[in-house]
Design a protein around this motif. Structure first.
Motif, PDB file in Angstrom:
ATOM      1  N   GLU A  74       0.829  -1.213   0.000  1.00 49.63           N
ATOM      2  CA  GLU A  74       0.000   0.000   0.000  1.00 49.63           C
ATOM      3  C   GLU A  74       0.861   1.260   0.000  1.00 49.63           C
ATOM      4  O   GLU A  74       0.568   2.222  -0.725  1.00 49.63           O
ATOM      5  N   ALA A  75       1.916   1.254   0.785  1.00 46.21           N
ATOM      6  CA  ALA A  75       2.787   2.429   0.835  1.00 46.21           C
ATOM      7  C   ALA A  75       3.488   2.640  -0.506  1.00 46.21           C
ATOM      8  O   ALA A  75       3.612   3.773  -0.987  1.00 46.21           O
ATOM      9  N   GLY A  76       3.951   1.552  -1.117  1.00 46.49           N
ATOM     10  CA  GLY A  76       4.623   1.669  -2.402  1.00 46.49           C
ATOM     11  C   GLY A  76       3.694   2.178  -3.487  1.00 46.49           C
ATOM     12  O   GLY A  76       4.067   3.048  -4.284  1.00 46.49           O
ATOM     13  N   VAL A  77       2.475   1.648  -3.529  1.00 47.92           N
ATOM     14  CA  VAL A  77       1.512   2.090  -4.542  1.00 47.92           C
ATOM     15  C   VAL A  77       1.137   3.549  -4.323  1.00 47.92           C
ATOM     16  O   VAL A  77       0.981   4.315  -5.278  1.00 47.92           O
ATOM     17  N   ALA A  78       1.025   3.964  -3.075  1.00 50.26           N
ATOM     18  CA  ALA A  78       0.737   5.377  -2.793  1.00 50.26           C
ATOM     19  C   ALA A  78       1.853   6.271  -3.321  1.00 50.26           C
ATOM     20  O   ALA A  78       1.606   7.350  -3.879  1.00 50.26           O
ATOM     21  N   GLY A  79       3.095   5.831  -3.165  1.00 54.68           N
ATOM     22  CA  GLY A  79       4.222   6.592  -3.690  1.00 54.68           C
ATOM     23  C   GLY A  79       4.215   6.644  -5.207  1.00 54.68           C
ATOM     24  O   GLY A  79       4.483   7.691  -5.809  1.00 54.68           O
ATOM     25  N   GLU A  80       3.916   5.512  -5.849  1.00 53.59           N
ATOM     26  CA  GLU A  80       3.814   5.488  -7.309  1.00 53.59           C
ATOM     27  C   GLU A  80       2.701   6.425  -7.782  1.00 53.59           C
ATOM     28  O   GLU A  80       2.864   7.164  -8.762  1.00 53.59           O
ATOM     29  N   LEU A  81       1.581   6.379  -7.106  1.00 54.70           N
ATOM     30  CA  LEU A  81       0.449   7.205  -7.508  1.00 54.70           C
ATOM     31  C   LEU A  81       0.794   8.689  -7.398  1.00 54.70           C
ATOM     32  O   LEU A  81       0.481   9.484  -8.299  1.00 54.70           O
ATOM     33  N   ALA A  82       1.454   9.058  -6.326  1.00 54.27           N
ATOM     34  CA  ALA A  82       1.850  10.455  -6.160  1.00 54.27           C
ATOM     35  C   ALA A  82       2.798  10.894  -7.278  1.00 54.27           C
ATOM     36  O   ALA A  82       2.709  12.019  -7.787  1.00 54.27           O
ATOM     37  N   TYR A  83       3.689  10.005  -7.671  1.00 54.76           N
ATOM     38  CA  TYR A  83       4.634  10.326  -8.739  1.00 54.76           C
ATOM     39  C   TYR A  83       3.901  10.495 -10.069  1.00 54.76           C
ATOM     40  O   TYR A  83       4.111  11.474 -10.798  1.00 54.76           O
ATOM     41  N   LEU A  84       3.042   9.541 -10.415  1.00 52.62           N
ATOM     42  CA  LEU A  84       2.370   9.583 -11.707  1.00 52.62           C
ATOM     43  C   LEU A  84       1.348  10.708 -11.802  1.00 52.62           C
ATOM     44  O   LEU A  84       1.141  11.271 -12.886  1.00 52.62           O
ATOM     45  N   GLN A  85       0.728  11.057 -10.707  1.00 46.47           N
ATOM     46  CA  GLN A  85      -0.297  12.103 -10.760  1.00 46.47           C
ATOM     47  C   GLN A  85       0.279  13.446 -11.200  1.00 46.47           C
ATOM     48  O   GLN A  85      -0.422  14.261 -11.793  1.00 46.47           O
ATOM     49  N   ARG A  86       1.550  13.677 -10.951  1.00 42.07           N
ATOM     50  CA  ARG A  86       2.194  14.933 -11.350  1.00 42.07           C
ATOM     51  C   ARG A  86       2.738  14.876 -12.778  1.00 42.07           C
ATOM     52  O   ARG A  86       3.202  15.889 -13.289  1.00 42.07           O
ATOM     53  N   ARG A  87       2.689  13.703 -13.398  1.00 41.48           N
ATOM     54  CA  ARG A  87       3.335  13.519 -14.701  1.00 41.48           C
ATOM     55  C   ARG A  87       2.349  12.825 -15.644  1.00 41.48           C
ATOM     56  O   ARG A  87       2.351  11.606 -15.780  1.00 41.48           O
ATOM     57  N   ALA A  88       1.564  13.636 -16.328  1.00 44.33           N
ATOM     58  CA  ALA A  88       0.406  13.120 -17.059  1.00 44.33           C
ATOM     59  C   ALA A  88       0.778  12.188 -18.210  1.00 44.33           C
ATOM     60  O   ALA A  88      -0.004  11.299 -18.558  1.00 44.33           O
ATOM     61  N   ALA A  89       1.935  12.372 -18.809  1.00 50.86           N
ATOM     62  CA  ALA A  89       2.311  11.550 -19.963  1.00 50.86           C
ATOM     63  C   ALA A  89       3.346  10.481 -19.616  1.00 50.86           C
ATOM     64  O   ALA A  89       3.840   9.794 -20.514  1.00 50.86           O
ATOM     65  N   PHE A  90       3.646  10.298 -18.345  1.00 50.17           N
ATOM     66  CA  PHE A  90       4.691   9.358 -17.941  1.00 50.17           C
ATOM     67  C   PHE A  90       4.351   7.941 -18.409  1.00 50.17           C
ATOM     68  O   PHE A  90       3.255   7.424 -18.153  1.00 50.17           O
ATOM     69  N   GLU A  91       5.293   7.334 -19.125  1.00 52.43           N
ATOM     70  CA  GLU A  91       5.214   5.947 -19.593  1.00 52.43           C
ATOM     71  C   GLU A  91       3.945   5.663 -20.401  1.00 52.43           C
ATOM     72  O   GLU A  91       3.445   4.543 -20.423  1.00 52.43           O
ATOM     73  N   ARG A  92       3.445   6.680 -21.072  1.00 52.92           N
ATOM     74  CA  ARG A  92       2.315   6.475 -21.977  1.00 52.92           C
ATOM     75  C   ARG A  92       2.852   6.378 -23.396  1.00 52.92           C
ATOM     76  O   ARG A  92       3.573   7.284 -23.838  1.00 52.92           O
ATOM     77  N   PRO A  93       2.591   5.243 -24.094  1.00 52.18           N
ATOM     78  CA  PRO A  93       1.618   4.216 -23.739  1.00 52.18           C
ATOM     79  C   PRO A  93       2.201   2.917 -23.173  1.00 52.18           C
ATOM     80  O   PRO A  93       1.507   2.150 -22.519  1.00 52.18           O
ATOM     81  N   TYR A  94       3.470   2.640 -23.440  1.00 56.45           N
ATOM     82  CA  TYR A  94       4.023   1.299 -23.243  1.00 56.45           C
ATOM     83  C   TYR A  94       3.956   0.837 -21.785  1.00 56.45           C
ATOM     84  O   TYR A  94       3.399  -0.225 -21.485  1.00 56.45           O
ATOM     85  N   GLY A  95       4.516   1.630 -20.882  1.00 58.89           N
ATOM     86  CA  GLY A  95       4.539   1.215 -19.481  1.00 58.89           C
ATOM     87  C   GLY A  95       3.151   1.113 -18.884  1.00 58.89           C
ATOM     88  O   GLY A  95       2.858   0.190 -18.102  1.00 58.89           O
TER      89      GLY A  95
END
Length: 319
Positions: A74-95
């Protein structure tokens, strides 16, 4: 190898937008679930590979379960979510597409982990579906930006999870982007850095969205010689220590599963089926054999491609 790679932080290749000094941090702090395996998308699909190997017996299941449980928290996913929420195009589309395949696999075999990953799954789905609706033309790359490959994975996820709206949006995008394409320049492939075939990626996507007779008619115009005598030799990497040139070993494997999926989707009496299946087998054999000569340039991602081929994941998307 897969389990060890999940926590191997260095060497690391970051595609990282900085907003302030606080963003200068090591990968394990930036993306606390998917920080190993050299880059984010390889970490994501290596998690999928472990999840798929859970079905290979008691010993691989125990190894996979321990590695996945220590990683997807849960803590790791929360950290990932916080990172991705600030970066709208991160790893789109492949990742993001691989993240959806991972989520579908966990739903089928490890529901508790799927629940933990669900916030990231929802974000990836929303971003890819919105992207599919807005994409004005295909991205015909042989690398991570290819649109057809990502849309195919996202469609597998939508069907596996019963998301009819997402499936309809992706199907409509596939038809809009590729339905009228003709005379794909197969003789231009492969480019030096390809690990995906632009032409076969489009064909594999259309194999997912069209019934057999309509697919066969489309293929007549899109690649008239494919499966009708045109040679399609498996590529082999010239330098397996070079992070780009090793891509051809992955291309052999991705071509294998795309050819196999296309063969299986054509009508039973279509004479191209046998030739495409033979091409698939030759490519798969070459790609798997290349694993014996891997450096880390290939070892951080090629096992996933081999498992995707050997497990028949393309022909049988996540359950």
């Amino acid at each position: 190898m897969l389990a060890g790679n999940l926590r191997r932080e260095y060497p690391s290749q970051l595609s990282h937008r900085l907003f302030d000094d606080g963003d200068v941090r090591p990968p394990r702090q930036l993306t606390p679930v998917f920080f190993g395996c050299y880059d984010w998308h390889s970490a994501v699909h290596s998690h999928w590979a472990l999840a798929r190997l859970r079905g290979a017996g008691a010993e691989p299941r125990a190894i996979a379960d321990a590695a996945l449980a220590s990683s997807i928290t849960e803590a790791g996913v929360a950290g990932e979510l916080a990172y991705l929420q600030r970066r709208a195009a991160f790893e789109r589309p492949y990742g993001l597409a691989w993240l959806l395949v991972l989520a579908a696999e966990l739903r089928a075999g490890a529901p508790a982990l799927a629940t933990t990953l669900a916030p990231l799954e929802a974000l990836a789905a929303a971003r890819l579906v919105a992207w599919a609706r807005e994409l004005p033309a295909p991205i015909r790359s042989g690398e991570h930006a290819q649109s057809a490959f990502a849309l195919g994975l996202a469609l597998d996820w939508a069907r596996a999870t019963g998301d009819g709206d997402a499936a309809a949006a992706i199907t409509a995008a596939a038809e809009r982007l590729h339905g009228d394409e003709r005379d794909a320049p197969l003789h231009w492939e492969p480019s030096a850095h390809d690990f995906l075939s632009p032409a076969l990626g489009a064909a594999a996507l259309m194999a997912r969205v069209r019934p057999p007779a309509r697919l066969a008619a489309w293929l007549d115009g899109f690649a008239p010689t494919l499966g009708r005598g045109a040679a399609l030799a498996p590529p082999a990497a010239r330098d397996r220590g070079d992070g780009k040139l090793v891509h051809w070993d992955g291309l052999a494997l991705s071509r294998a599963w795309m050819l196999a999926e296309l063969a299986a989707a054509l009508p039973d009496d279509d004479p191209r089926r046998a030739a495409l299946a033979a091409h698939a087998a030759a490519h798969g054999t070459a790609g798997v054999a290349a694993l014996d000569d891997m450096s880390y340039a290939g070892a951080h991602w090629l096992p996933t491609f081999a498992i995707y081929w050997l497990a028949g994941a393309a022909a049988a998307p996540p359950r």
